[in-house]
Design a protein around this motif. Structure first.
Motif, PDB file in Angstrom:
ATOM      1  N   ASP A   1      -0.558   6.379   3.083  1.00  9.33           N
ATOM      2  CA  ASP A   1      -0.056   6.253   1.721  1.00  9.33           C
ATOM      3  C   ASP A   1       1.055   5.212   1.765  1.00  9.33           C
ATOM      4  O   ASP A   1       1.323   4.607   2.806  1.00  9.33           O
ATOM      5  N   THR A   2       1.724   4.977   0.664  1.00  7.48           N
ATOM      6  CA  THR A   2       2.732   3.918   0.616  1.00  7.48           C
ATOM      7  C   THR A   2       4.006   4.269   1.375  1.00  7.48           C
ATOM      8  O   THR A   2       4.849   3.409   1.595  1.00  7.48           O
ATOM      9  N   ALA A   3       4.164   5.516   1.790  1.00  4.79           N
ATOM     10  CA  ALA A   3       5.333   5.911   2.583  1.00  4.79           C
ATOM     11  C   ALA A   3       5.064   5.811   4.081  1.00  4.79           C
ATOM     12  O   ALA A   3       5.962   6.022   4.896  1.00  4.79           O
ATOM     13  N   CYS A   4       3.842   5.484   4.446  1.00  8.11           N
ATOM     14  CA  CYS A   4       3.427   5.447   5.847  1.00  8.11           C
ATOM     15  C   CYS A   4       3.894   4.156   6.523  1.00  8.11           C
ATOM     16  O   CYS A   4       3.791   3.074   5.949  1.00  8.11           O
TER      17      CYS A   4
ATOM     18  N   ALA B   1      -7.449  -2.442  16.679  1.00 12.79           N
ATOM     19  CA  ALA B   1      -6.960  -3.452  15.732  1.00 12.79           C
ATOM     20  C   ALA B   1      -7.604  -3.261  14.360  1.00 12.79           C
ATOM     21  O   ALA B   1      -6.935  -3.321  13.323  1.00 12.79           O
ATOM     22  N   GLU B   2      -8.898  -3.011  14.355  1.00  9.26           N
ATOM     23  CA  GLU B   2      -9.604  -2.815  13.083  1.00  9.26           C
ATOM     24  C   GLU B   2      -9.136  -1.552  12.365  1.00  9.26           C
ATOM     25  O   GLU B   2      -9.030  -1.524  11.128  1.00  9.26           O
ATOM     26  N   LEU B   3      -8.818  -0.500  13.121  1.00 10.09           N
ATOM     27  CA  LEU B   3      -8.324   0.726  12.508  1.00 10.09           C
ATOM     28  C   LEU B   3      -6.927   0.508  11.916  1.00 10.09           C
ATOM     29  O   LEU B   3      -6.624   1.021  10.831  1.00 10.09           O
ATOM     30  N   LEU B   4      -6.091  -0.258  12.597  1.00 15.30           N
ATOM     31  CA  LEU B   4      -4.768  -0.568  12.051  1.00 15.30           C
ATOM     32  C   LEU B   4      -4.890  -1.344  10.745  1.00 15.30           C
ATOM     33  O   LEU B   4      -4.138  -1.112   9.791  1.00 15.30           O
ATOM     34  N   VAL B   5      -5.852  -2.249  10.689  1.00 11.11           N
ATOM     35  CA  VAL B   5      -6.104  -2.986   9.448  1.00 11.11           C
ATOM     36  C   VAL B   5      -6.528  -2.030   8.334  1.00 11.11           C
ATOM     37  O   VAL B   5      -6.058  -2.126   7.192  1.00 11.11           O
ATOM     38  N   ALA B   6      -7.400  -1.084   8.668  1.00 13.78           N
ATOM     39  CA  ALA B   6      -7.859  -0.120   7.665  1.00 13.78           C
ATOM     40  C   ALA B   6      -6.695   0.709   7.152  1.00 13.78           C
ATOM     41  O   ALA B   6      -6.591   0.981   5.945  1.00 13.78           O
TER      42      ALA B   6
ATOM     43  N   LYS C   1      -3.584  -0.192   7.025  1.00 15.86           N
ATOM     44  CA  LYS C   1      -2.765  -1.062   6.176  1.00 15.86           C
ATOM     45  C   LYS C   1      -3.368  -1.175   4.780  1.00 15.86           C
ATOM     46  O   LYS C   1      -2.653  -1.093   3.759  1.00 15.86           O
ATOM     47  N   ARG C   2      -4.650  -1.354   4.712  1.00  7.21           N
ATOM     48  CA  ARG C   2      -5.308  -1.496   3.407  1.00  7.21           C
ATOM     49  C   ARG C   2      -5.234  -0.215   2.581  1.00  7.21           C
ATOM     50  O   ARG C   2      -5.342  -0.247   1.351  1.00  7.21           O
ATOM     51  N   GLN C   3      -5.020   0.913   3.278  1.00  9.52           N
ATOM     52  CA  GLN C   3      -4.895   2.193   2.579  1.00  9.52           C
ATOM     53  C   GLN C   3      -3.442   2.525   2.239  1.00  9.52           C
ATOM     54  O   GLN C   3      -3.174   3.607   1.736  1.00  9.52           O
ATOM     55  N   GLY C   4      -2.516   1.609   2.531  1.00 10.38           N
ATOM     56  CA  GLY C   4      -1.142   1.790   2.088  1.00 10.38           C
ATOM     57  C   GLY C   4      -0.082   1.753   3.171  1.00 10.38           C
ATOM     58  O   GLY C   4       1.108   1.627   2.868  1.00 10.38           O
TER      59      GLY C   4
END
Length: 370
Positions: free
Chosen positions: A292-295, A312-317, A319-322
């Protein structure tokens, strides 16, 4: 900790969510060559402290800002713990490499005081092995503890010899395996405040060397007074290293049986120990982050190889989720770097030996932010 080419995992293959408060910074040590704090003296430098009931947690860090090339904070703290173990106490250590003689001498002083000291050491530095760096500290410590009898000091070698074939892990029998732990278990010692504590666990990213224990960015965590946590390390991990207990297919962690997994008491600490061949301990722990945006996710790794592009791909995911995501590395593969930067994730180079991921956010359905 044993590891093979199939899985290059951090020390404990775990994401530890530690609420560390009451942070304080003491006066830095003076610049100069390698040197330890006086025996029995409290360590200096940065320490973060949290008390959870009767359990105390301390995090120590090396600090190389401002042009510093060495910080003895972590090694000084380990020496302090060893020096404050009284006669009758037991020390069990799992060491990937020890070339800092000040640490070796602390173990020897402990033996002289009547402390029972056990050391299991990676076979990677076994005399004559391809990884032997010509430093004789491990052999000197072996001779001091038991004269080579194997009753207090053991090498992680398959059958006791190498013949250049590898097999340097205690648990894994793969030719590429090595025991990579930096772990010391002490039955009784003192915390940095001078209070006597039982069931003490020290672990982290710092080798017992100047090169990576004092001259690079590192972190260690010390947990005092959590008996289930201490007993888990003794019985579920260290004893298996000492006895060179192996498992089918060089495996150890197995969630279905609970093998390679244990936890603490009130501090809510969990350990996931490699080698693990079926899934990915690090990746799976990161999937439990509820974005979320607090993460906020902060990654600090000595190496981020392209064999771990899935992370790396999971970290990108995330980020895209907040989640806010930042990465600091000693080295990184080109493909992984591109994945992260193309997603707008800041990646910085640092002289780091860390193997740590810090998460601020909800985890596995938790209601609060940890």
């Amino acid at each position: 900790m044993s590891r093979s080419l199939r899985r290059r995992l951090p020390l404990l293959g775990a994401v530890a969510l530690l609420a560390l408060g009451a942070c304080g910074e003491s006066v830095p040590t003076e610049a100069g060559g390698p040197g330890a704090a006086a025996p029995g003296a409290p360590p200096s430098r940065v320490v973060a402290v949290s008390d959870v009931g009767a359990v105390r947690l301390e995090a120590h860090f090396t600090d190389l800002r401002g042009g510093a090339t060495q910080d003895m904070a972590i090694l000084d703290h380990l020496i302090y713990l060893v020096d404050n173990a009284p006669s009758g106490a037991i020390i069990r250590a799992a060491i990937h490499n020890i070339s800092a003689n000040v640490v070796q001498q602390a173990f020897q002083r402990a033996k002289d005081r009547g402390v029972t000291v056990y050391v299991v050491h990676s076979g990677h530095h076994y005399p004559g092995s391809p990884g032997d760096d010509a430093d004789t500290s491990p052999e000197d410590l072996q001779r001091y503890l038991d004269g080579g009898a194997g009753t207090r000091f053991r090498w992680c070698t398959s059958g006791g010899t190498l013949a250049g074939s590898g097999c340097d892990g205690c648990i894994a029998r793969h030719a590429s395996a090595l025991m990579h732990s930096k772990l010391v278990l002490i039955s009784r010692t003192k915390d940095t405040g001078g209070t006597t504590r039982d069931n003490v666990v020290w672990f982290g990213s710092a080798n017992m060397t100047y090169a990576t224990g004092a001259n690079t960015y590192n972190n260690t965590v010390t947990v005092y007074g959590d008996k289930p946590f201490y007993d888990g390390f003794v019985n579920e991990y260290w004893t298996k290293l000492w006895n060179k207990t192996s498992f089918t297919n060089n495996d150890y962690y197995d969630s279905s049986s609970g093998r390679g997994y244990f936890g603490g008491s009130v501090a809510n600490l969990q350990v996931y120990a490699s080698p693990e061949q079926g899934t990915d301990l690090v990746y799976n722990r990161l999937t439990y982050i509820d974005p979320d945006t607090a993460c906020a996710i902060r990654v600090a790794e000595a190496m981020f190889n392209d064999t771990r592009k899935n992370v790396a791909e999971l970290l990108v995911a995330k980020k895209r989720q907040g989640c806010w995501v930042s990465v600091a590395v000693g080295s990184i593969g080109g493909e992984s770097l591109a994945i992260l930067r193309n997603a707008g994730i800041a990646v910085g180079k640092a002289h780091t030996h860390h193997k740590v991921i810090l998460v601020k956010g909800r985890y596995a359905g938790s209601g609060g932010v940890g």
